[in-house]
Enzyme design. Structure first.
Site, mmCIF file in Angstrom:
data_model
loop_
_atom_site.group_PDB
_atom_site.id
_atom_site.type_symbol
_atom_site.label_atom_id
_atom_site.label_comp_id
_atom_site.label_asym_id
_atom_site.label_seq_id
_atom_site.Cartn_x
_atom_site.Cartn_y
_atom_site.Cartn_z
ATOM 1 C CG ASP A 10 -1.949 1.109 1.196
ATOM 2 O OD1 ASP A 10 -3.143 0.803 1.292
ATOM 3 O OD2 ASP A 10 -1.571 2.290 1.070
ATOM 4 C CG ASP A 114 -2.808 3.388 -2.218
ATOM 5 O OD1 ASP A 114 -3.809 2.654 -2.098
ATOM 6 O OD2 ASP A 114 -2.275 3.983 -1.266
ATOM 7 C CD GLU A 115 -4.959 -0.808 -0.365
ATOM 8 O OE1 GLU A 115 -5.330 -1.912 0.075
ATOM 9 O OE2 GLU A 115 -5.595 0.238 -0.224
HETATM 10 P P1 TTP Z 1 -5.264 4.998 1.091
HETATM 11 O O1 TTP Z 1 -4.226 3.972 0.784
HETATM 12 O O2 TTP Z 1 -6.414 4.580 1.928
HETATM 13 O O3 TTP Z 1 -4.598 6.229 1.857
HETATM 14 P P2 TTP Z 1 -3.237 6.978 1.596
HETATM 15 O O4 TTP Z 1 -2.388 6.242 0.589
HETATM 16 O O5 TTP Z 1 -3.526 8.407 1.264
HETATM 17 O O6 TTP Z 1 -2.554 6.960 2.998
HETATM 18 P P3 TTP Z 1 -1.882 5.722 3.785
HETATM 19 O O7 TTP Z 1 -0.449 6.119 3.990
HETATM 20 O O8 TTP Z 1 -2.618 5.611 5.067
HETATM 21 O O9 TTP Z 1 -2.041 4.508 2.919
HETATM 22 O O10 TTP Z 1 -5.842 5.598 -0.245
HETATM 23 C C1 TTP Z 1 -5.061 5.765 -1.404
HETATM 24 C C2 TTP Z 1 -5.488 7.009 -2.150
HETATM 25 O O11 TTP Z 1 -6.857 6.920 -2.484
HETATM 26 C C3 TTP Z 1 -5.324 8.272 -1.337
HETATM 27 O O12 TTP Z 1 -4.015 8.834 -1.433
HETATM 28 C C4 TTP Z 1 -6.382 9.156 -1.932
HETATM 29 C C5 TTP Z 1 -7.472 8.206 -2.384
HETATM 30 N N1 TTP Z 1 -8.576 8.236 -1.399
HETATM 31 C C6 TTP Z 1 -9.653 9.079 -1.609
HETATM 32 O O13 TTP Z 1 -9.708 9.782 -2.622
HETATM 33 N N2 TTP Z 1 -10.651 9.141 -0.665
HETATM 34 C C7 TTP Z 1 -10.625 8.399 0.474
HETATM 35 O O14 TTP Z 1 -11.551 8.489 1.302
HETATM 36 C C8 TTP Z 1 -9.509 7.513 0.688
HETATM 37 C C9 TTP Z 1 -9.435 6.668 1.925
HETATM 38 C C10 TTP Z 1 -8.518 7.477 -0.276
HETATM 39 MG MG MG Z 2 -2.090 4.167 0.776
HETATM 40 MG MG MG Z 3 -4.694 2.106 -0.162
#
Ligand code: TTP
Ligand code: MG
Ligand code: MG
Length: 366
Positions: A10, A114-115
């Site tokens: 992730d 992103d995963e």
């Molecule tokens: P995530 O992997 O949930 O969050 P993140 O990568 O920003 O942070 P973390 O370090 O905790 O992993 O989500 C990936 C991307 O998806 C995030 O950068 C933006 C988008 N996203 C949204 O647009 N709305 C949301 O509510 C979430 C959770 C994510």
């Molecule tokens: Mg993330």
């Molecule tokens: Mg994610």
């Protein structure tokens, strides 16, 4: 049977991290990426924010206006979804290079922008220390080529790998091997179980089930009577860390690709062709092992400014001939090179529109 090993990646604060990378002046500041509704300034919700912003209590999903109150000095930026998707595709290409070459079934599954899950059972021989090394290699390659960090989780299945990757964030790596499974899982709140939302967690709480240990010890027939057969059994199994679900390529994204870095940034056709041949060889090897043929060939190049360019060709028939792939890849590469004035850093080949070979003839047999 060999111990299954699944790795989950992730990206850290993905959208905000990309903005930080693109504009180093943002480093150290609270960065908030907003989905703006367009009605008025800051009328939308927070899409992503960096860890500095999180220190002020800002999280994804809250109104941007609230984020502004939490930290008036934060930098607010609009979402650039297409741009983030192009970076995501590049990261996914890197990740695909690390997965098993399998006879059957998928070894890669992207689950969000992103995963992704990576099947690395064969690569590691079921060994979790080896899996840790692969996880470190992945982190280093993403850092070096994209200047982004990610968090990695490694476990005996998707459920555990997914839950493990968030333990050390950002820039972490965590392994939960089968003998660490219980001590990892049992003390956690049921809401931490991947697949349990607020509603289920609320129902479980009313039944006196707070921790995963409570859930694991609960009578399965009681769970079934409350949640139905499938869900009840799933809950009981998940609490024990059991998950046999296979990795599944997203529909329409069936493809095989290889990407690699040149020994130095160059426009030298000889150096580039050498690497291209090696990548084609790897792709053919995987196609053969999966008994697949292809119809579309894509060549990707990333130049020293880290910009990616791709070009594709689609044939009328499915083929699996190495000669055809070599020829097409080199032809596409020559075109890309004729349009590029900046030296290349990385080169990749992808075949897609894949089909199981059913004794069909290769192009040369026609
Ligand atoms: P995530 O992997 O949930 O969050 P993140 O990568 O920003 O942070 P973390 O370090 O905790 O992993 O989500 C990936 C991307 O998806 C995030 O950068 C933006 C988008 N996203 C949204 O647009 N709305 C949301 O509510 C979430 C959770 C994510
Ligand atoms: Mg993330
Ligand atoms: Mg994610």
């Amino acid at each position: 049977m060999m111990q299954r090993v699944i790795l989950h990646v992730d990206m850290d604060y993905f959208f905000a991290a990309i903005e930080e990378r693109e504009n180093p002046e943002l480093r150290g500041k609270a960065v908030v990426v907003c989905m703006l509704s367009g009605r008025n300034e800051l009328s939308g919700a927070v899409s992503a924010c960096n860890y500095v912003a999180r220190g002020y209590g800002i999280i994804s999903g809250i109104p941007c206006s609230k984020a502004k109150k939490l930290n008036p000095k934060a930098v607010f930026l609009p979402v650039r979804k297409e741009f983030y998707t192009s970076i995501s595709n590049r990261v996914m290409e890197i990740l695909r290079n690390y997965v098993d070459v399998r006879e059957e079934g998928d070894a890669f599954e992207q689950i969000s922008i992103d995963e992704a899950f990576l099947g690395i059972t064969e690569k590691t021989g079921g060994n979790f220390s080896r899996a840790f090394e692969i996880g470190m290699q992945i982190k280093n390659e993403i850092k070096e080529t994209e200047n982004l960090t990610c968090s990695v989780g490694i476990g005996p299945n998707k459920l555990i790998a997914k839950m493990t990757s968030s333990i050390k964030k950002p820039d972490g790596i965590t392994v939960v091997s089968p003998n660490e499974l219980e001590s990892f899982l049992l003390p956690l709140k049921v809401s931490k179980l991947w697949g349990i939302g607020d509603v289920t967690a609320g129902k479980l709480q009313k039944m006196g089930i707070i921790t995963i240990k409570d859930l694991a010890e609960h009578d399965v027939t009681h769970l079934i009577s409350t949640f139905g057969k499938n869900r009840g059994i799933w809950l009981k199994k998940a609490a024990a860390g059991i998950d046999d679900s296979p990795l599944k390529e997203r529909d329409g994204s069936e493809q095989i690709s290889r990407i690699s870095t040149l020994p130095k940034d160059t426009l030298d056709i000889k150096l580039i062709s050498q690497l291209l041949n090696k990548l084609v060889e790897d792709v053919i090897c995987k196609l053969d092992s999966m008994e697949l043929s292809f119809r579309t060939v894509t060549v990707m190049v990333i130049n020293s400014n880290l910009r990616m360019y791709t070009k594709s060709r689609t044939l009328n028939h499915h083929v699996h001939s190495k000669e055809v792939l070599v020829e097409m890849a080199h032809e596409i590469m020559r075109e890309l090179l004729s349009e590029s004035h900046v030296e290349l850093r990385r080169v990749g080949v992808r075949v897609s529109s894949l089909l199981k070979r059913k004794g069909q003839k290769s192009l040369f047999d026609y």
